[in-house]
Design an enzyme around this catalytic site. Structure first.
Site, PDB file in Angstrom:
ATOM      1  CE  LYS A   1      -4.101  -2.036   2.133  1.00 22.32           C
ATOM      2  NZ  LYS A   1      -5.147  -1.913   3.188  1.00 22.32           N
TER       3      LYS A   1
ATOM      4  CG  ASP B   1      -8.061   0.285   3.715  1.00 20.89           C
ATOM      5  OD1 ASP B   1      -8.713  -0.610   3.137  1.00 20.89           O
ATOM      6  OD2 ASP B   1      -6.817   0.352   3.680  1.00 20.89           O
TER       7      ASP B   1
END
Length: 292
Positions: free
Chosen positions: A80, A116
């Protein structure tokens, strides 16, 4: 090194092809989720696959997604932060978190996004409709990547105070400074009781409790009974923390919905349809978890 999950012929020009990139990646439920939606909404010429990419090749693979035949991607651990650094364009959330979990092709090229925090908030609203961030301070256990996304999302949602409980105070303090949280406090694990006092939400962002091992052991007695308790771990679906909270009378929300809801914005960006998170999808993923 890039290793597709299985051999495939080169993508046709009009094929809308998306992948999830990780190392390892076989555990990812993203292909199951997105393939379900592709079939449910009858998206023509669409395909979602897994792509195992070793850390030393991740940045190059991410930059070369279009030439590899992909219109976008999901990014999972450990890539990420690498994805953020590899891309020139980011949405505001990804810029704040310095992490990307969704890549979308735009008119100006690849753009990194982070969904997220969206998935976390959407799960609470879906599974605990009476919960409101403004009702009280939010206590976050942990100071890793998930904690960053959730802290930022809770602040944006209107939580009056973010309380970060972490074994290493310096890491929690770095998180607080890096995100420029307007109203945040840091507590050591030994000070957890003070952090829980008067809180409206408790969330475990660590891996404690995963597969029933090394469970969260903090005493929940100081937590108001009205406080919502949630866990980003979803294997098992009811972690030890959630079981203890339920037995103490707290409302609880498991972590599976965060996984499902964080996938929604990416699917909409790639395929032009905003999908629903349904009981059927939830049961499909639960059945798959039961197999592994």
């Amino acid at each position: 090194m890039t290793e597709p999950s299985k051999e495939r012929a080169p993508a046709e020009k009009d094929l809308k092809r998306v992948c999830v990139i990780g190392w390892p990646v076989a555990h990812s439920r993203s292909p199951l989720i997105h393939t379900y939606w592709i079939e449910k909404y009858a998206i023509p010429d669409a395909e979602y696959v897994s792509l195992a990419v070793a850390p030393d090749g991740a940045a190059q693979t991410i930059r070369e997604l279009p030439s590899l035949g992909f219109i976008g991607a999901n990014v999972t651990v450990p890539h990420k932060e690498t994805a953020f650094a590899a891309l020139d364009r980011h949405d505001a959330v990804a810029r704040r978190l310095k992490a990307v979990n969704t890549i979308v092709t735009t008119a100006k090229g690849l753009e990194g996004r982070n969904t997220d925090g969206y998935g976390f908030i959407a799960n609470l609203k879906d599974r605990a409709s009476s919960w409101a961030a403004a009702a009280g301070p939010a206590v976050i256990l942990g100071a890793g990547g998930a904690a960053r996304a959730i802290a930022a999302a809770l602040e944006d949602e209107g939580a009056p105070e973010i309380r970060i409980v972490n074994r290493t105070r310096s890491r929690a303090e770095a998180l607080m400074r890096d995100l420029e949280l307007k109203s945040a406090k840091v507590f050591s694990t030994a000070e957890a009781a003070r952090a829980l006092d008067g809180a409206g939400l408790l969330v475990n962002t660590t891996t404690l409790g995963m597969k029933g091992e090394n469970d969260v052991t903090i005493d929940l007695a100081p937590l108001p009974q009205s406080a919502l308790v949630t866990d980003i771990v979803y294997t098992p679906l009811e972690t030890g923390l959630l079981r203890r909270a339920r037995e103490a009378g707290h409302p609880t929300v498991d972590g599976l919905g965060m996984l499902l809801h964080q996938a929604v914005p990416g699917f909409e960006a790639w395929f032009g349809v905003r999908p629903d998170v349904t009981a059927e999808l939830r049961n499909l993923v639960l059945a798959d978890i039961g197999k592994k």
